[in-house]
Design an enzyme around this catalytic site. Structure first.
Site, PDB file in Angstrom:
ATOM      1  N   HIS A 270       0.860  -1.184   0.000  1.00 24.31           N
ATOM      2  CA  HIS A 270       0.000   0.000   0.000  1.00 24.31           C
ATOM      3  C   HIS A 270       0.891   1.227   0.000  1.00 24.31           C
ATOM      4  O   HIS A 270       1.930   1.249   0.655  1.00 24.31           O
ATOM      5  CB  HIS A 270      -0.902   0.012   1.242  1.00 24.31           C
ATOM      6  CG  HIS A 270      -2.088   0.906   1.093  1.00 24.31           C
ATOM      7  ND1 HIS A 270      -2.016   2.256   1.311  1.00 24.31           N
ATOM      8  CD2 HIS A 270      -3.362   0.641   0.729  1.00 24.31           C
ATOM      9  CE1 HIS A 270      -3.213   2.788   1.098  1.00 24.31           C
ATOM     10  NE2 HIS A 270      -4.052   1.836   0.746  1.00 24.31           N
ATOM     11  N   ASP A 328      -7.823  -5.578   0.062  1.00 19.91           N
ATOM     12  CA  ASP A 328      -8.262  -6.465  -1.028  1.00 19.91           C
ATOM     13  C   ASP A 328      -7.844  -7.906  -0.826  1.00 19.91           C
ATOM     14  O   ASP A 328      -8.204  -8.772  -1.623  1.00 19.91           O
ATOM     15  CB  ASP A 328      -7.686  -5.944  -2.350  1.00 19.91           C
ATOM     16  CG  ASP A 328      -8.288  -4.595  -2.693  1.00 19.91           C
ATOM     17  OD1 ASP A 328      -7.520  -3.620  -2.797  1.00 19.91           O
ATOM     18  OD2 ASP A 328      -9.515  -4.516  -2.775  1.00 19.91           O
TER      19      ASP A 328
HETATM   20  C1  SDX Z   1      -6.287  -0.170  -2.843  1.00 21.22           C
HETATM   21  O1  SDX Z   1      -4.630   4.403  -2.113  1.00 21.22           O
HETATM   22  C2  SDX Z   1      -5.537   3.740  -1.471  1.00 21.22           C
HETATM   23  O2  SDX Z   1      -5.907   4.063  -0.359  1.00 21.22           O
HETATM   24  C3  SDX Z   1      -6.078   2.535  -2.199  1.00 21.22           C
HETATM   25  C4  SDX Z   1      -7.042   1.697  -1.389  1.00 21.22           C
HETATM   26  C5  SDX Z   1      -8.319   2.433  -1.115  1.00 21.22           C
HETATM   27  O3  SDX Z   1      -9.008   2.061  -0.175  1.00 21.22           O
HETATM   28  O4  SDX Z   1      -8.678   3.310  -1.950  1.00 21.22           O
HETATM   29  O5  SDX Z   1      -6.455   1.303  -0.158  1.00 21.22           O
HETATM   30  C6  SDX Z   1      -7.431   0.448  -2.161  1.00 21.22           C
HETATM   31  O6  SDX Z   1      -6.072   0.133  -3.991  1.00 21.22           O
HETATM   32  C7  SDX Z   1      -5.380  -1.094  -2.069  1.00 21.22           C
HETATM   33  C8  SDX Z   1      -4.167  -1.565  -2.923  1.00 21.22           C
HETATM   34  C9  SDX Z   1      -4.663  -2.671  -3.834  1.00 21.22           C
HETATM   35  N1  SDX Z   1      -3.607  -3.044  -4.799  1.00 21.22           N
HETATM   36  C10 SDX Z   1      -2.987  -4.203  -4.701  1.00 21.22           C
HETATM   37  O7  SDX Z   1      -3.122  -5.002  -3.772  1.00 21.22           O
HETATM   38  C11 SDX Z   1      -2.083  -4.503  -5.885  1.00 21.22           C
HETATM   39  C12 SDX Z   1      -0.742  -5.027  -5.360  1.00 21.22           C
HETATM   40  N2  SDX Z   1      -0.089  -3.947  -4.662  1.00 21.22           N
HETATM   41  C13 SDX Z   1       0.923  -3.186  -5.405  1.00 21.22           C
HETATM   42  O8  SDX Z   1       0.555  -2.958  -6.745  1.00 21.22           O
HETATM   43  C14 SDX Z   1       1.359  -1.955  -4.630  1.00 21.22           C
HETATM   44  O9  SDX Z   1       1.521  -2.315  -3.324  1.00 21.22           O
HETATM   45  C15 SDX Z   1       0.529  -0.693  -4.666  1.00 21.22           C
HETATM   46  C16 SDX Z   1       0.196  -0.263  -6.057  1.00 21.22           C
HETATM   47  C17 SDX Z   1      -0.716  -0.857  -3.865  1.00 21.22           C
HETATM   48  C18 SDX Z   1       1.394   0.369  -4.034  1.00 21.22           C
HETATM   49  O10 SDX Z   1       2.539   0.422  -4.847  1.00 21.22           O
HETATM   50  P1  SDX Z   1       3.664   1.439  -4.487  1.00 21.22           P
HETATM   51  O11 SDX Z   1       3.091   2.804  -4.346  1.00 21.22           O
HETATM   52  O12 SDX Z   1       4.810   1.242  -5.448  1.00 21.22           O
HETATM   53  O13 SDX Z   1       4.083   0.920  -3.063  1.00 21.22           O
HETATM   54  P2  SDX Z   1       5.371   1.278  -2.353  1.00 21.22           P
HETATM   55  O14 SDX Z   1       6.021   2.482  -2.945  1.00 21.22           O
HETATM   56  O15 SDX Z   1       5.086   1.321  -0.899  1.00 21.22           O
HETATM   57  O16 SDX Z   1       6.272  -0.003  -2.690  1.00 21.22           O
HETATM   58  C19 SDX Z   1       7.409  -0.201  -1.898  1.00 21.22           C
HETATM   59  C20 SDX Z   1       8.207  -1.247  -2.617  1.00 21.22           C
HETATM   60  C21 SDX Z   1       8.368  -0.961  -4.094  1.00 21.22           C
HETATM   61  O17 SDX Z   1       9.641  -1.493  -4.428  1.00 21.22           O
HETATM   62  P3  SDX Z   1      10.863  -0.450  -4.652  1.00 21.22           P
HETATM   63  O18 SDX Z   1      10.436   0.455  -5.805  1.00 21.22           O
HETATM   64  O19 SDX Z   1      11.005   0.299  -3.345  1.00 21.22           O
HETATM   65  O20 SDX Z   1      12.026  -1.340  -5.010  1.00 21.22           O
HETATM   66  O21 SDX Z   1       7.551  -2.536  -2.528  1.00 21.22           O
HETATM   67  C22 SDX Z   1       7.287  -3.009  -3.830  1.00 21.22           C
HETATM   68  C23 SDX Z   1       7.323  -1.824  -4.754  1.00 21.22           C
HETATM   69  O22 SDX Z   1       7.742  -2.241  -6.034  1.00 21.22           O
HETATM   70  N3  SDX Z   1       5.946  -3.573  -3.787  1.00 21.22           N
HETATM   71  C24 SDX Z   1       5.637  -4.856  -4.011  1.00 21.22           C
HETATM   72  C25 SDX Z   1       4.248  -4.949  -3.801  1.00 21.22           C
HETATM   73  N4  SDX Z   1       3.775  -3.756  -3.486  1.00 21.22           N
HETATM   74  C26 SDX Z   1       4.818  -2.903  -3.485  1.00 21.22           C
HETATM   75  N5  SDX Z   1       6.396  -5.913  -4.347  1.00 21.22           N
HETATM   76  C27 SDX Z   1       5.716  -7.092  -4.499  1.00 21.22           C
HETATM   77  N6  SDX Z   1       4.380  -7.270  -4.327  1.00 21.22           N
HETATM   78  C28 SDX Z   1       3.621  -6.214  -3.985  1.00 21.22           C
HETATM   79  N7  SDX Z   1       2.308  -6.373  -3.794  1.00 21.22           N
END
Ligand code: SDX
Length: 393
Positions: A270, A328
């Site tokens: 997140h 989710d």
């Molecule tokens: C919702 O914004 C909201 O509030 C949304 C929501 C709401 O109520 O409206 O909460 C609802 O959308 C929840 C999120 C649902 N999405 C997913 O579950 C999809 C899987 N999650 C990822 O796509 C990701 O976690 C995001 C898109 C949710 C967030 O991505 P970010 O902004 O890149 O997260 P981050 O910057 O904190 O990531 C930190 C690191 C990154 O690596 P680096 O660039 O630092 O090397 O962790 C990695 C990311 O690449 N990472 C993951 C990961 N999520 C983040 N690696 C593997 N699996 C994952 N799920």
């Protein structure tokens, strides 16, 4: 250097704003709706009361709740001609395409609630959207399975009405299970609002141009559809199904850690929460209750989900990146157990989030100064150059 951080009320150029509706502390994993913690609201309140709280800022008195519930109940039907929109779609259209289209089309029917300069019209549009989204989503479901649309009933509460419209058929009576209705209501509450997430920011930006409320909510539906946002509940269940058994979990956890592999663990991570998403905790409890009730506690998907959560939370990579299950992660397991197809998970998220979108839209339009949102950029393109005739290129 451009002034990319000028402040303009309503929607600053940085894409952020002031709001008094929802507070998130990502480090603590805390979520408050108008100051009330989400776990208390999920346990003690109900969705329409949470809608009142998000819209008007205070928990309603009994009389206020009765009036609000009556207004919503008496707006649950759609204009009969709106049924024609459904027959224009292929039966296998994704329900989010249908919901996005039908919500946007509401502005063509409800002319008397599209003038955003009139507080009364804004109020009527708000009630209509909260009241009609369950019918719109349920009818998208019925259309996709080739069953007749079921009309809303005024003798059922909000969640029971939605379940009845989804699962009742003319051929036999359908009794809504009150425990499933309670679980459905709780899922709506957990998804109601979440400060400035992508789809809410989309609604605010659309609203800042003066677009009508139905167009703004349709924009929110479109943005929520993405698998990185609201589409994650569908993507998460499809991932759990693909993993299939606990012995295959390490392979997927390793893929999620591999920077060269675009695979992400759906339902994990997140932008704001760097701790457990408080909604995921409530959702996990609800999942166990619903699966026990339905006699499917040994659901293999739940086993995979629980083992995946355990492994991921112990993994140093996920600990270092502070990746936890989000809202989710468990919702899809509950919805599937309740009989919903995966394509309906995100429309259910959109249904529940409509009150958050419209509450934030309302808050923005009640600000003393209205300015169109206009995020700026850091330009990285070519510097100034004169045109070159084609002979010289
Ligand atoms: C919702 O914004 C909201 O509030 C949304 C929501 C709401 O109520 O409206 O909460 C609802 O959308 C929840 C999120 C649902 N999405 C997913 O579950 C999809 C899987 N999650 C990822 O796509 C990701 O976690 C995001 C898109 C949710 C967030 O991505 P970010 O902004 O890149 O997260 P981050 O910057 O904190 O990531 C930190 C690191 C990154 O690596 P680096 O660039 O630092 O090397 O962790 C990695 C990311 O690449 N990472 C993951 C990961 N999520 C983040 N690696 C593997 N699996 C994952 N799920």
């Amino acid at each position: 250097d451009m002034d990319v951080f000028t402040y303009d009320p309503g929607f600053t150029s940085t894409g952020s704003c002031e709001s008094a509706i929802t507070f998130i502390d990502g480090d603590k994993g805390e979520l408050l709706y108008r100051g009330y913690p989400i776990d208390q609201l999920a346990e003690k309140s109900h969705y329409l009361e949470v809608c009142y709280l998000l819209l008007y800022g205070e928990l309603p008195t009994a009389a206020q709740m009765e009036d609000f519930e009556s207004r919503v109940t008496h707006h649950t039907m759609l204009h009969e001609q709106m049924k024609n929109f459904y027959s224009g779609f292929r039966r296998d259209a994704h329900p989010m395409a249908v919901v996005c289209g039908v919500v946007g089309a509401m502005s063509a029917f409800y002319h008397d609630s599209t003038d955003i300069s009139d507080p009364w019209q804004r109020e009527v549009a708000t009630i209509r959207l909260i009241a009609k989204l369950p019918t719109i989503v349920a009818w998208a479901f019925k259309y996709s399975v080739g069953q007749p649309m079921v009309y809303p009933r005024n003798d059922l509460d909000y969640a029971s009405n939605f379940l009845h419209m989804c699962f009742a058929v003319p051929a036999e009576p359908y009794e809504v299970n009150p425990i499933l209705a309670r679980a459905m209501d709780r899922i709506f509450t957990l998804h109601a609002d979440h400060e400035q997430n992508a789809s809410t920011s989309t609604v605010r930006l659309a609203g800042s141009s003066g677009a009508n409320p139905f167009a703004c909510i349709a924009a929110g539906v479109a943005c929520l559809w993405g698998p990185a946002h609201g589409g994650a509940n569908q993507a998460c269940l499809e991932m759990l199904r693909e993993i299939g058994s606990v012995d295959r979990i390490p392979e997927y956890v390793n893929r999620a850690k591999d920077k060269n592999d675009p695979f992400r663990l759906m339902g994990f991570g997140h932008r704001v929460y760097k701790n457990f998403d408080p909604r995921a905790k409530v959702m996990q409890q609800t999942a166990k209750e619903v699966l026990d009730l339905l006699g499917v506690a040994d659901n293999p998907l739940l086993q995979v989900a629980q083992e995946l959560e355990r492994i991921a939370l112990e993994d140093p990579y996920f600990k270092e990146k502070k990746l936890y299950p989000n809202v989710d992660f468990y919702s899809g397991i509950i919805l599937e157990a309740m009989g919903f197809p995966t394509e309906l998970f995100t429309p259910i998220f959109a249904l529940a989030r409509t009150v958050g979108w419209i509450s934030q839209w309302k808050e923005m339009l009640e600000e003393p100064v209205q300015k169109i949102g206009r995020p700026r950029q850091l330009y990285t393109g070519a510097t100034y150059r004169d045109y070159t005739d084609v002979e010289k290129r």
